[in-house]
Motif scaffolding. Structure first.
Motif, PDB file in Angstrom:
ATOM      1  N   GLY A 113       0.158 -12.122 -26.717  1.00  0.00           N
ATOM      2  CA  GLY A 113       0.442 -13.184 -25.795  1.00  0.00           C
ATOM      3  C   GLY A 113       1.533 -14.087 -26.546  1.00  0.00           C
ATOM      4  N   ASN A 114       1.449 -15.369 -26.264  1.00  0.00           N
ATOM      5  CA  ASN A 114       2.117 -16.435 -26.739  1.00  0.00           C
ATOM      6  C   ASN A 114       1.876 -16.970 -27.815  1.00  0.00           C
ATOM      7  OD1 ASN A 114       2.778 -16.608 -23.644  1.00  0.00           O
ATOM      8  ND2 ASN A 114       4.386 -16.416 -24.506  1.00  0.00           N
ATOM      9  N   GLU A 115       0.758 -16.335 -28.716  1.00  0.00           N
ATOM     10  CA  GLU A 115       0.222 -16.894 -29.975  1.00  0.00           C
ATOM     11  C   GLU A 115       1.411 -17.104 -30.931  1.00  0.00           C
ATOM     12  OE1 GLU A 115      -2.830 -14.845 -32.050  1.00  0.00           O
ATOM     13  OE2 GLU A 115      -3.818 -14.364 -30.012  1.00  0.00           O
ATOM     14  N   ALA A 173       5.530 -20.095 -25.568  1.00  0.00           N
ATOM     15  CA  ALA A 173       5.919 -19.863 -24.378  1.00  0.00           C
ATOM     16  C   ALA A 173       7.284 -20.891 -24.024  1.00  0.00           C
ATOM     17  CB  ALA A 173       4.755 -20.264 -23.349  1.00  0.00           C
ATOM     18  N   ILE A 174       7.956 -20.226 -23.516  1.00  0.00           N
ATOM     19  CA  ILE A 174       9.194 -21.083 -22.896  1.00  0.00           C
ATOM     20  C   ILE A 174       9.144 -21.151 -21.433  1.00  0.00           C
ATOM     21  CG2 ILE A 174      11.797 -21.239 -23.089  1.00  0.00           C
ATOM     22  CD1 ILE A 174      11.512 -19.164 -25.472  1.00  0.00           C
ATOM     23  N   VAL A 175       8.876 -22.441 -20.885  1.00  0.00           N
ATOM     24  CA  VAL A 175       8.644 -22.195 -19.509  1.00  0.00           C
ATOM     25  C   VAL A 175       9.316 -23.520 -18.911  1.00  0.00           C
ATOM     26  CG1 VAL A 175       6.376 -21.336 -19.762  1.00  0.00           C
ATOM     27  CG2 VAL A 175       6.595 -23.785 -19.740  1.00  0.00           C
ATOM     28  N   ILE A 202       6.371 -10.906 -11.433  1.00  0.00           N
ATOM     29  CA  ILE A 202       5.863  -9.708 -12.005  1.00  0.00           C
ATOM     30  C   ILE A 202       6.059  -9.735 -13.442  1.00  0.00           C
ATOM     31  CG2 ILE A 202       6.820  -8.723  -9.949  1.00  0.00           C
ATOM     32  CD1 ILE A 202       8.956  -7.356 -11.849  1.00  0.00           C
ATOM     33  N   ASP A 203       5.087  -8.978 -14.273  1.00  0.00           N
ATOM     34  CA  ASP A 203       5.215  -8.716 -15.605  1.00  0.00           C
ATOM     35  C   ASP A 203       4.827  -7.503 -16.105  1.00  0.00           C
ATOM     36  OD1 ASP A 203       5.286 -11.238 -18.112  1.00  0.00           O
ATOM     37  OD2 ASP A 203       4.354  -9.303 -18.538  1.00  0.00           O
ATOM     38  N   LEU A 204       5.307  -7.051 -17.108  1.00  0.00           N
ATOM     39  CA  LEU A 204       5.040  -5.762 -17.642  1.00  0.00           C
ATOM     40  C   LEU A 204       3.549  -5.683 -18.336  1.00  0.00           C
ATOM     41  CD1 LEU A 204       6.049  -3.023 -19.211  1.00  0.00           C
ATOM     42  CD2 LEU A 204       6.435  -4.157 -21.008  1.00  0.00           C
ATOM     43  N   SER A 205       2.908  -6.877 -18.681  1.00  0.00           N
ATOM     44  CA  SER A 205       1.640  -6.833 -19.499  1.00  0.00           C
ATOM     45  C   SER A 205       0.543  -7.394 -18.613  1.00  0.00           C
ATOM     46  CB  SER A 205       1.795  -7.815 -20.964  1.00  0.00           C
ATOM     47  OG  SER A 205       0.631  -8.491 -20.916  1.00  0.00           O
ATOM     48  N   GLN A 222      -2.079  -8.351 -19.330  1.00  0.00           N
ATOM     49  CA  GLN A 222      -2.943  -9.531 -20.070  1.00  0.00           C
ATOM     50  C   GLN A 222      -2.196 -10.784 -19.683  1.00  0.00           C
ATOM     51  OE1 GLN A 222      -6.047  -9.675 -21.148  1.00  0.00           O
ATOM     52  NE2 GLN A 222      -6.051  -7.572 -20.715  1.00  0.00           N
ATOM     53  N   GLN A 223      -0.740 -10.771 -19.588  1.00  0.00           N
ATOM     54  CA  GLN A 223      -0.062 -11.700 -19.245  1.00  0.00           C
ATOM     55  C   GLN A 223      -0.283 -12.048 -17.709  1.00  0.00           C
ATOM     56  OE1 GLN A 223       0.919 -13.371 -21.824  1.00  0.00           O
ATOM     57  NE2 GLN A 223       3.128 -13.388 -21.721  1.00  0.00           N
ATOM     58  N   ILE A 224      -0.385 -11.250 -17.125  1.00  0.00           N
ATOM     59  CA  ILE A 224      -0.635 -11.262 -15.425  1.00  0.00           C
ATOM     60  C   ILE A 224      -1.966 -11.959 -15.384  1.00  0.00           C
ATOM     61  CG2 ILE A 224      -1.305  -9.958 -13.374  1.00  0.00           C
ATOM     62  CD1 ILE A 224       1.919 -10.159 -13.565  1.00  0.00           C
ATOM     63  N   PRO A 247       6.763  -2.978 -14.907  1.00  0.00           N
ATOM     64  CA  PRO A 247       8.224  -3.297 -15.548  1.00  0.00           C
ATOM     65  C   PRO A 247       9.063  -3.701 -14.338  1.00  0.00           C
ATOM     66  CG  PRO A 247       7.406  -1.082 -15.833  1.00  0.00           C
ATOM     67  CD  PRO A 247       6.480  -1.685 -14.994  1.00  0.00           C
ATOM     68  N   MET A 248       9.991  -4.377 -14.914  1.00  0.00           N
ATOM     69  CA  MET A 248      11.054  -5.103 -14.103  1.00  0.00           C
ATOM     70  C   MET A 248      11.980  -3.810 -13.520  1.00  0.00           C
ATOM     71  SD  MET A 248      13.376  -7.219 -16.491  1.00  0.00           S
ATOM     72  CE  MET A 248      12.212  -7.777 -17.913  1.00  0.00           C
ATOM     73  N   GLU A 249      12.059  -2.870 -14.496  1.00  0.00           N
ATOM     74  CA  GLU A 249      13.018  -1.737 -14.252  1.00  0.00           C
ATOM     75  C   GLU A 249      12.584  -0.814 -13.030  1.00  0.00           C
ATOM     76  OE1 GLU A 249      11.649  -2.401 -16.950  1.00  0.00           O
ATOM     77  OE2 GLU A 249      12.481  -2.019 -18.813  1.00  0.00           O
ATOM     78  N   GLU A 250      11.112  -0.900 -12.686  1.00  0.00           N
ATOM     79  CA  GLU A 250      10.778   0.043 -11.623  1.00  0.00           C
ATOM     80  C   GLU A 250      10.456  -0.506 -10.494  1.00  0.00           C
ATOM     81  OE1 GLU A 250       7.663   2.062 -13.811  1.00  0.00           O
ATOM     82  OE2 GLU A 250       9.090   2.654 -15.208  1.00  0.00           O
ATOM     83  N   SER A 254      14.212 -15.945 -14.374  1.00  0.00           N
ATOM     84  CA  SER A 254      13.497 -15.388 -15.244  1.00  0.00           C
ATOM     85  C   SER A 254      13.829 -16.311 -16.547  1.00  0.00           C
ATOM     86  CB  SER A 254      13.862 -14.065 -15.604  1.00  0.00           C
ATOM     87  OG  SER A 254      13.378 -13.274 -16.731  1.00  0.00           O
ATOM     88  N   ILE A 255      12.657 -16.565 -17.141  1.00  0.00           N
ATOM     89  CA  ILE A 255      12.945 -17.532 -18.335  1.00  0.00           C
ATOM     90  C   ILE A 255      12.548 -16.518 -19.691  1.00  0.00           C
ATOM     91  CG2 ILE A 255      12.349 -19.766 -19.483  1.00  0.00           C
ATOM     92  CD1 ILE A 255      13.349 -19.897 -16.619  1.00  0.00           C
ATOM     93  N   TYR A 256      13.446 -16.178 -20.313  1.00  0.00           N
ATOM     94  CA  TYR A 256      13.354 -15.551 -21.494  1.00  0.00           C
ATOM     95  C   TYR A 256      12.490 -14.197 -21.271  1.00  0.00           C
ATOM     96  CZ  TYR A 256      15.619 -18.302 -25.349  1.00  0.00           C
ATOM     97  OH  TYR A 256      16.591 -18.894 -26.110  1.00  0.00           O
ATOM     98  N   ALA A 257      12.990 -13.537 -20.435  1.00  0.00           N
ATOM     99  CA  ALA A 257      12.410 -12.265 -20.219  1.00  0.00           C
ATOM    100  C   ALA A 257      13.491 -11.139 -19.782  1.00  0.00           C
ATOM    101  CB  ALA A 257      11.280 -12.163 -18.976  1.00  0.00           C
ATOM    102  N   GLY A 293      16.214 -10.148 -20.882  1.00  0.00           N
ATOM    103  CA  GLY A 293      16.589  -9.108 -22.206  1.00  0.00           C
ATOM    104  C   GLY A 293      15.659  -8.080 -22.467  1.00  0.00           C
ATOM    105  N   TRP A 294      14.208  -8.092 -22.125  1.00  0.00           N
ATOM    106  CA  TRP A 294      13.511  -6.852 -22.451  1.00  0.00           C
ATOM    107  C   TRP A 294      13.735  -5.692 -21.764  1.00  0.00           C
ATOM    108  CZ3 TRP A 294      11.490  -7.833 -26.922  1.00  0.00           C
ATOM    109  CH2 TRP A 294      11.114  -9.334 -27.299  1.00  0.00           C
ATOM    110  N   THR A 295      14.629  -5.568 -20.522  1.00  0.00           N
ATOM    111  CA  THR A 295      14.721  -4.441 -19.721  1.00  0.00           C
ATOM    112  C   THR A 295      15.483  -3.751 -20.698  1.00  0.00           C
ATOM    113  OG1 THR A 295      15.625  -3.718 -17.832  1.00  0.00           O
ATOM    114  CG2 THR A 295      17.120  -5.400 -18.746  1.00  0.00           C
TER     115      THR A 295
END
Ligand code: SAM
Length: 249
Positions: free
Chosen positions: A19-21, A25-27, A76-79, A81-83, A103-106, A120-123, A125-127
């Protein structure tokens, strides 16, 4: 390494367990350590507007917009647990957003030509597919809808500090997928660094015009001595975050 499935597996395993341990988190209102919505007002008044967050993480940015009277919030989020964290966080504040684990790609059932803002805040670039993701974002937006995202500045990704000096450690043009280890103890992520022109030209191809790009720090957020943290020291010398605001044509 560049296989989409294995990247998603690695990255969702990280966000599910860590997670964000470690990666804090950047929010919103922060776009990054030293750039804030309070200063730049890229969204303006969101009351009555429909907003979608890509990579919504723990839900705190959705909370920011809920408290500014957005009419509908989606994330939306890939994870998974984040959801779950986002769901619990919003519920604890008496707030609600429609949350989708994907996934944001799908394709994931998001409505088309529906949103006033996608952000989107810091997400982003993961695509694994920037062009496909930007085209999807364009499809979710109404005409003239706004897309805002922040990400780690590619120059920041190229520079390391050695013996009190900043040194150029990798090619700015190297966009290969590589492992990163934010946590010395455990946890691996897979990341590719893209150039600024890649982001800008891909937005243009997906049907956006750029309205604003921010690289500079908000002076009031940067500690005056510049040496207060490693990140502040870097931010005094080169951009560590960039923010792009684009409008769907
Ligand atoms: C650095 S966090 C950004 C979210 C939030 N702003 C924060 O700081 O916690 C990255 C988020 O993007 C999500 N993510 C990573 N790859 C993704 C993908 N391909 N599609 C959707 N979400 C993704 C992660 O699960 C994580 O919640």
């Amino acid at each position: 390494m560049s296989d989409k499935h294995s990247i998603h597996e690695t990255n969702s395993a990280y966000w599910n367990t860590r997670g964000n341990e470690v990666l804090k988190a950047i929010v919103l209102p922060q776009y990054g350590a030293f750039i804030s919505e309070e200063h730049h007002r890229l969204f303006g008044d969101v009351s009555g507007k429909k907003l979608l967050e890509i990579g919504c993480g723990n839900g705190e940015s959705l909370q920011y917009h809920a408290q500014r009277n957005a009419s509908e919030l989606w994330g939306i989020d890939l994870s998974s647990q984040q959801i779950k964290r986002a769901e619990q966080h919003l519920k604890a504040q008496g707030l609600f957003a429609k949350l989708i684990c994907s996934p944001m790609e799908e394709e994931c059932g998001l409505p088309e030509a529906y949103f006033d803002f996608v952000y989107s805040i810091y997400a982003i670039g993961w695509t694994t597919d920037l062009e496909g993701t930007f085209r999807r974002v364009a499809s979710y937006l109404k005409k003239d809808g706004v897309f805002i995202f922040s990400w780690s500045h590619p120059i920041h990704r190229c520079v390391a500090e050695e013996n009190n000096q900043f040194v150029w450690k990798k090619s700015y043009f190297d966009d290969t997928w590589h492992p990163v280890f934010p946590d010395a103890v455990q946890g691996e992520l897979t990341l590719a660094d893209r150039t600024l022109s890649t982001y800008i030209n891909t937005l243009a191809r997906a049907g956006f015009i750029i309205e604003q790009m921010i690289e500079e720090n908000d002076e009031d957020l940067l500690p005056a001595d510049g040496g207060a943290s490693d990140l502040a020291k870097r931010a005094k010398m080169f951009p560590v975050t960039f923010v792009l605001k684009a409008r769907k044509l």
